[in-house]
Design an enzyme around this catalytic site. Structure first.
Site, short mmCIF file in Angstrom:
data_model
loop_
_atom_site.label_atom_id
_atom_site.label_comp_id
_atom_site.label_asym_id
_atom_site.label_seq_id
_atom_site.Cartn_x
_atom_site.Cartn_y
_atom_site.Cartn_z
N ILE A 19 40.06 38.16 40.45
CA ILE A 19 40.90 37.80 39.02
C ILE A 19 39.76 37.11 38.01
O ILE A 19 40.11 37.44 36.84
CB ILE A 19 42.15 36.89 39.50
CG1 ILE A 19 42.96 37.51 40.44
CG2 ILE A 19 42.67 36.27 38.45
CD1 ILE A 19 44.15 36.87 41.21
N ASP A 38 30.52 30.03 38.75
CA ASP A 38 30.63 30.20 40.13
C ASP A 38 29.87 29.73 41.03
O ASP A 38 28.68 29.45 40.75
CB ASP A 38 30.57 31.92 40.27
CG ASP A 38 31.46 32.34 41.57
OD1 ASP A 38 32.60 32.97 41.23
OD2 ASP A 38 31.29 31.98 42.73
N VAL A 63 32.82 23.61 42.04
CA VAL A 63 33.69 22.78 41.42
C VAL A 63 34.06 21.46 41.87
O VAL A 63 34.89 20.81 41.42
CB VAL A 63 35.08 23.78 41.09
CG1 VAL A 63 34.61 25.07 40.18
CG2 VAL A 63 35.76 24.35 42.41
N TYR A 157 46.96 26.13 51.99
CA TYR A 157 47.02 26.88 50.73
C TYR A 157 48.19 26.47 50.08
O TYR A 157 47.98 26.20 48.72
CB TYR A 157 46.67 28.37 51.00
CG TYR A 157 46.64 29.05 49.64
CD1 TYR A 157 45.24 29.02 49.27
CD2 TYR A 157 47.66 30.10 49.46
CE1 TYR A 157 45.02 29.92 47.71
CE2 TYR A 157 47.42 30.81 48.31
CZ TYR A 157 46.16 30.83 47.62
OH TYR A 157 45.78 31.72 46.54
N LYS A 161 48.27 24.90 46.12
CA LYS A 161 48.77 25.69 45.09
C LYS A 161 49.98 24.96 44.55
O LYS A 161 50.37 24.84 43.33
CB LYS A 161 48.84 27.10 45.32
CG LYS A 161 47.76 27.54 45.50
CD LYS A 161 46.73 27.81 44.48
CE LYS A 161 45.49 28.60 44.41
NZ LYS A 161 44.65 28.43 43.52
N THR A 189 50.33 38.62 45.41
CA THR A 189 49.08 39.33 46.04
C THR A 189 48.32 40.42 45.29
O THR A 189 48.97 41.43 44.85
CB THR A 189 49.77 39.81 47.39
OG1 THR A 189 50.35 38.93 48.24
CG2 THR A 189 48.39 40.45 48.27
N VAL A 190 47.12 40.21 45.21
CA VAL A 190 46.25 41.38 44.37
C VAL A 190 45.22 41.30 45.28
O VAL A 190 44.72 40.52 45.97
CB VAL A 190 45.99 40.50 43.28
CG1 VAL A 190 44.87 41.23 42.50
CG2 VAL A 190 46.79 40.12 42.33
N THR A 192 41.84 41.44 46.56
CA THR A 192 40.34 41.21 46.13
C THR A 192 39.52 40.64 47.40
O THR A 192 40.47 40.53 48.47
CB THR A 192 40.81 39.63 45.44
OG1 THR A 192 41.19 38.64 46.01
CG2 THR A 192 41.34 39.94 43.97
N TYR A 218 57.90 42.78 47.71
CA TYR A 218 57.47 42.94 46.08
C TYR A 218 58.75 43.82 45.59
O TYR A 218 58.42 45.10 45.65
CB TYR A 218 56.07 43.26 45.99
CG TYR A 218 55.29 42.22 46.26
CD1 TYR A 218 54.91 41.75 47.28
CD2 TYR A 218 54.77 41.28 45.08
CE1 TYR A 218 54.20 40.70 47.54
CE2 TYR A 218 53.98 40.15 45.22
CZ TYR A 218 53.73 40.04 46.32
OH TYR A 218 52.86 38.90 46.64
N1 LIG Z 1 44.15 37.52 45.47
C1 LIG Z 1 45.41 36.99 45.51
O1 LIG Z 1 46.19 37.60 46.16
C2 LIG Z 1 45.64 35.65 44.75
C3 LIG Z 1 46.90 35.58 44.76
C4 LIG Z 1 47.49 34.62 44.24
C5 LIG Z 1 46.24 33.45 43.86
N2 LIG Z 1 45.22 33.56 43.80
C6 LIG Z 1 44.27 32.72 43.17
O2 LIG Z 1 43.39 33.62 42.14
C7 LIG Z 1 42.25 32.83 42.04
C8 LIG Z 1 41.12 33.94 42.40
O3 LIG Z 1 41.25 34.57 43.43
P1 LIG Z 1 40.56 35.92 43.89
O4 LIG Z 1 41.47 36.46 44.61
O5 LIG Z 1 40.06 36.41 42.49
O6 LIG Z 1 39.27 35.38 44.98
P2 LIG Z 1 37.84 35.85 45.21
O7 LIG Z 1 37.40 35.39 46.55
O8 LIG Z 1 37.59 37.42 44.77
O9 LIG Z 1 37.14 35.03 43.86
C9 LIG Z 1 37.11 33.76 43.83
C10 LIG Z 1 35.78 33.26 43.18
O10 LIG Z 1 35.90 31.63 43.25
C11 LIG Z 1 34.65 31.51 43.66
N3 LIG Z 1 34.60 30.05 44.19
C12 LIG Z 1 34.94 29.77 45.44
N4 LIG Z 1 34.66 28.43 45.74
C13 LIG Z 1 34.26 28.03 44.77
C14 LIG Z 1 33.79 26.64 44.28
N5 LIG Z 1 33.85 25.57 45.17
N6 LIG Z 1 33.12 26.44 43.43
C15 LIG Z 1 32.98 27.43 42.32
N7 LIG Z 1 33.19 28.71 42.63
C16 LIG Z 1 33.99 29.09 43.69
C17 LIG Z 1 33.93 32.39 44.67
O11 LIG Z 1 32.58 32.44 44.72
C18 LIG Z 1 34.50 33.84 44.13
O12 LIG Z 1 33.65 34.37 43.17
C19 LIG Z 1 42.15 31.74 43.31
O13 LIG Z 1 42.51 30.27 42.68
C20 LIG Z 1 43.45 32.16 44.26
O14 LIG Z 1 43.82 31.35 45.04
C21 LIG Z 1 44.72 34.77 44.29
#
Ligand SMILES: NC(=O)c1ccc[n+]([C@@H]2O[C@H](COP(=O)([O-])OP(=O)(O)OC[C@H]3O[C@@H](n4cnc5c(N)ncnc54)[C@H](O)[C@@H]3O)[C@@H](O)[C@H]2O)c1
Length: 258
Positions: A19, A38, A63, A157, A161, A189-190, A192, A218
């Protein structure tokens, strides 16, 4: 694609994947310069390589570590001369399990990345936000449907959130008078790198089965895409959302509508 962020400078955490990467690509397409932060510097660099030269900067930082966050955010502002938008997207699912079984260290790590990370990055970015009269700066927190409804075996989680949702509303109160808007997107859910292994577990090792079981929840009949979440983030970050602050926007194909 457009000019909805023309002249603006954004920083996207977790911009090396999923995302976050889709958000960087969309922001650049809408005219922004974007710092891509990142913990995996090589992933941030891969994202930067996907956009025209000079429009993005890769930054390596965890972070959860204040000194790393401060240095990275300062570097972004120095490179592009200002900072207008922060997307707190970096996140981790942590480990699956009920509260009875999660280890203390696993609990602490998930809360640190997903909650403390939002505080540290926001604190660092706020030092640079200086919206012009009539404009606003914006923070968009990427929370989750897990912050709105319970999800089985996702105890830490969901807790993390839910905290991001609460913090979004709280920050909107404190920062509104400074013309800083704070909103959250709650994705469903996406597909990834984060969600794929979880979907496979849900399907008993079969990713397709896990996706099929998930899609049943969904109403729209499918999972989301990173680009669809990026579109919601873009709206909240842009001046089109100039009267939105403290808003929690579900981008979830109706998953939490029932
Ligand atoms: N994919 C889903 O279904 C989904 C659904 C709801 C929410 N989210 C949220 O969306 C956001 C992105 O998720 P995504 O699915 O793209 O995941 P992803 O794993 O594809 O990407 C997450 C990125 O965050 C980076 N990261 C992790 N810990 C870190 C840290 N301590 N410091 C800096 N960077 C860090 C990772 O290296 C990675 O590149 C997250 O907050 C996740 O909780 C995802």
């Amino acid at each position: 694609m457009g000019e909805r962020l023309a002249g603006r400078v954004a920083l996207v955490t977790g911009g090396g994947s999923g995302i976050g990467r889709a958000t960087v690509l969309r922001f650049v397409a809408e005219g922004a310069a974007v710092a891509v932060l990142d913990v995996r510097g090589e992933a941030a660099a891969e994202t930067v390589a996907l956009v025209p030269d000079g429009s993005a900067l890769a930054l390596t930082a965890d972070v959860t570590v204040a000194a790393e966050v401060d240095a990275a955010v300062d570097a972004a502002a120095a490179r592009f001369g200002r900072l207008d938008v922060l997307v707190n997207n970096a996140g981790t699912f942590g480990v699956l399990g009920s509260v009875e079984v999660i280890d203390e260290a696993d609990w602490d790590r998930c809360m640190a990345v997903n909650v403390k990370g939002v505080q540290l990055c926001s604190r660092a970015a706020l030092r640079h936000f200086a919206p012009a009269p009539g404009e606003s700066a914006g923070i968009v927190n990427v929370a989750s449907v897990a912050g709105l409804v319970g999800i089985g075996w996702a105890s830490v989680y969901c807790a993390s959130k839910g905290a991001v949702v609460a913090l979004t509303r709280q920050m909107a109160l404190d920062l509104g008078p400074r013309q800083v808007r704070v909103n959250a997107v709650c994705p469903g859910t996406v597909l990834t790198p984060m969600s794929e292994p979880l979907l496979a577990v849900r399907g008993g090792g079969d990713l397709a089965a896990g996706i099929a079981m998930t899609v049943e929840k969904y109403p729209i009949g499918r999972l989301g895409t990173p680009a669809e979440i990026a579109a919601a983030v873009l709206f909240l970050a842009s001046e089109e959302a100039s009267f939105l602050t403290g808003s929690i926007v579900a981008a979830d194909g109706g998953m939490t509508a029932g």
